[in-house]
Design a protein around this motif. Structure first.
Motif, short mmCIF file in Angstrom:
data_model
loop_
_atom_site.label_atom_id
_atom_site.label_comp_id
_atom_site.label_asym_id
_atom_site.label_seq_id
_atom_site.Cartn_x
_atom_site.Cartn_y
_atom_site.Cartn_z
N ASP A 93 24.01 52.27 44.29
CA ASP A 93 23.38 52.29 45.61
C ASP A 93 22.76 50.93 45.93
O ASP A 93 22.06 50.34 45.10
CB ASP A 93 22.28 53.36 45.66
CG ASP A 93 22.86 54.76 45.60
OD1 ASP A 93 24.07 54.91 45.84
OD2 ASP A 93 22.09 55.70 45.32
N ASP A 251 19.72 61.64 53.12
CA ASP A 251 19.87 61.66 51.66
C ASP A 251 20.42 62.99 51.19
O ASP A 251 21.32 63.06 50.35
CB ASP A 251 18.52 61.36 51.01
CG ASP A 251 18.61 61.17 49.51
OD1 ASP A 251 19.47 60.38 49.06
OD2 ASP A 251 17.84 61.81 48.78
N GLN A 254 24.10 63.25 52.08
CA GLN A 254 24.94 62.42 51.23
C GLN A 254 25.06 62.95 49.81
O GLN A 254 26.04 62.68 49.11
CB GLN A 254 24.40 60.99 51.23
CG GLN A 254 24.60 60.28 52.57
CD GLN A 254 23.80 59.00 52.70
OE1 GLN A 254 23.20 58.51 51.74
NE2 GLN A 254 23.79 58.43 53.90
N LYS A 316 18.46 52.72 52.58
CA LYS A 316 19.58 52.97 51.68
C LYS A 316 20.57 53.98 52.28
O LYS A 316 21.78 53.73 52.31
CB LYS A 316 19.07 53.49 50.33
CG LYS A 316 20.17 53.74 49.30
CD LYS A 316 19.60 54.21 47.98
CE LYS A 316 19.17 55.65 48.03
NZ LYS A 316 18.75 56.18 46.71
N THR A 317 20.05 55.10 52.79
CA THR A 317 20.95 56.12 53.32
C THR A 317 21.59 55.65 54.63
O THR A 317 22.74 56.01 54.92
CB THR A 317 20.22 57.46 53.56
OG1 THR A 317 19.21 57.30 54.55
CG2 THR A 317 19.59 57.95 52.26
N ASN A 319 22.42 52.56 55.34
CA ASN A 319 23.50 51.64 54.95
C ASN A 319 24.74 52.42 54.52
O ASN A 319 25.87 52.07 54.88
CB ASN A 319 23.02 50.74 53.81
CG ASN A 319 24.08 49.77 53.35
OD1 ASN A 319 24.47 48.85 54.07
ND2 ASN A 319 24.57 49.96 52.14
N LYS A 320 24.54 53.49 53.77
CA LYS A 320 25.67 54.32 53.33
C LYS A 320 26.38 54.95 54.52
O LYS A 320 27.61 55.10 54.52
CB LYS A 320 25.17 55.43 52.40
CG LYS A 320 24.98 55.04 50.95
CD LYS A 320 24.64 56.29 50.16
CE LYS A 320 24.55 56.00 48.69
NZ LYS A 320 24.27 57.22 47.89
#
Length: 452
Positions: A93, A251, A254, A316-317, A319-320
């Motif tokens: 990640d 989150d 995902q 982070k989420t 970007n994913k």
């Protein structure tokens, strides 16, 4: 060591250790809680908590460490622990030290009127709530809680990219839970206030709210099993939304822990349902101008006119998912990693009063309370089977109190079955809010279901 000096020394040491980017998150909180029982102070708790976490980037990974002590030894420990943490990371990640945004909304979360309130005044409020409840009804037998709490705190983020954000907040809460006795039966109620000044705290009104709720439950019975048109009142709906709020987390989606994966843009609720996350809500308990990653916050529609508009994301989420962070990257504490959390989440109110919605039902229920939410609700599938209390509706009139029933359904189905939304938006000592809602039908297990 002073915070500014500590951070400068820490950043210098982090640079020397090879970290290309680094960040400090700090928090300092205090709280006072006073509870009374039988006209005496039962508990008087003062809590202070302060700490600092460090995040540093080595290569394309970010290490993490934290401390409660600000001294030279802590600086070395933070840098070394963060390095060890980087080496232990196994997932791929991508994480970020944020550059910052051009503008940040100023959100008022600190109230001067609450500064330096003498403890004896808070004690008096608690004692008065208990006394007023007893005076209001001779059926008040005891209390399962009567307390006043004050909390304040400050926190902030400083990083090597020039970001330097800080905020402070405070709030006063008071509540009483009177228990009344009627024959051999006991009933409780809940009275409360969330205040920005002492002027907003009225011991009589709080006591009256709690006792009236308890008295309204007297004589409660079960009802025959069947499918009923149901109004879920604001308090009960808040408990449902709180239980299932996690399904809107990027989150959770995902990680395969939400059924909303791939459903953005699809209809998931009645077209009158608008579910929002509003960090700029005036007087909201979770209002904030920036999240714990330094991202500027803004109002996010999760559901708009029945369609899934957005999920909540941290850096982070987001970007994913290939989207921008919604500013929902928060820590549970300074020692915790960044997760995805809502701020002030609520269903936008409609135009009808609870009484107006009640008049439209020939035979149905008002649900006022759900129990067993931790064990009786599956936050992934949306299924729930919950003990409940409320009132029976007949010919458009709220009649007898109801208990010993179980309500079964599915949260996602319930959202689609919403027929009307009330205007009575409430946040019952919570950052989650809701008006009362009218649902097409729910399955009720009541009389005639035992031993079957």
């Amino acid at each position: 060591m002073e915070l500014d000096l500590f951070v400068r020394s820490l950043f210098k040491k982090a640079n020397e250790a090879g970290f290309s980017e680094y960040e400090v998150y700090y928090v300092d909180r205090e709280s006072l809680s006073i509870s009374v029982y039988k006209s005496e102070v039962e508990k008087y708790n003062v809590n202070n908590s302060a700490g600092l976490s460090f995040r540093g980037k080595l290569g394309d990974r970010i290490g993490y460490s934290y401390t409660e002590i600000l001294d030279e030894d802590a600086i070395d420990m933070l840098v070394n622990k963060a390095k060890e943490n980087v080496l232990a990371i196994e997932n791929e990640d991508i994480q970020f030290i944020y550059d910052g945004d051009k503008e940040y909304k100023e959100v008022s979360t600190y109230y001067q009127a609450l500064e330096n309130i003498p403890a004896d005044k808070l004690i008096k409020i608690a004692l008065d709530m208990e006394a007023e409840a007893k005076k209001y009804s001779d059926k008040v037998e005891s209390f399962s809680g009567c307390a006043v709490s004050y909390s304040s705190g400050k926190y902030g983020i400083i990083n090597s990219k020039g970001l330097n954000l800080h905020n402070k907040s405070n709030i006063l809460t008071a509540y009483v839970v009177p228990i009344i006795k009627d024959g051999d039966n006991m009933y409780d109620g809940f009275g409360y206030v969330v205040a920005k000044s002492l002027d907003e705290v009225n011991a009589f009104e709080i006591a009256k709210m709690g006792v009236d709720e308890a008295l309204s439950k007297v004589g409660a019975t079960s009802i025959p099993s069947g499918n009923y048109k149901v109004i879920i009142n604001s308090d009960a709906m808040v408990s449902l939304i709180s239980t299932f709020a996690g399904v809107f987390s990027g989150d959770a989606v995902q990680k395969g822990l939400s059924l909303l994966k791939g459903k953005e843009g699809e209809v998931i609720a009645s077209n009158i349902v608008n579910l929002v996350d509003d960090p700029h809500l005036e007087n909201g308990l979770a209002s904030v101008g920036f999240d714990d990653e330094g991202v500027a916050t803004g109002k996010t529609y999760l559901i708009k006119n029945g369609k899934l508009e957005s999920l909540l994301h941290n850096l982070k989420t987001a970007n994913k998912a290939g989207v921008k962070s919604t500013g929902n990257g928060f820590k549970a504490s300074y020692a915790s990693p960044i997760s995805v959390s809502p701020t002030n989440m609520y269903i936008e109110p409609g135009i009808n009063s609870l009484e107006e919605m009640t008049k439209k039902i020939d035979k149905g229920l008002i649900i006022t309370d759900f129990a067993g939410l931790h064990s009786g609700a599956n936050s992934i599938t949306g299924d729930f089977s919950l003990a409940a209390k409320g009132f029976y509706i007949e010919n458009g009139v709220k009649t007898k109190a109801v208990e010993q029933i179980t309500v079964a359904g599915n949260f996602f189905t319930l959202l689609k079955d919403v027929e009307e939304i009330g205007r009575d938006l409430k946040f019952p000592m919570s950052s989650v809010g809701s008006p009362s809602i009218l649902v097409k039908e729910l399955s009720i297990a009541g009389e005639g279901t035992k031993n079957e």
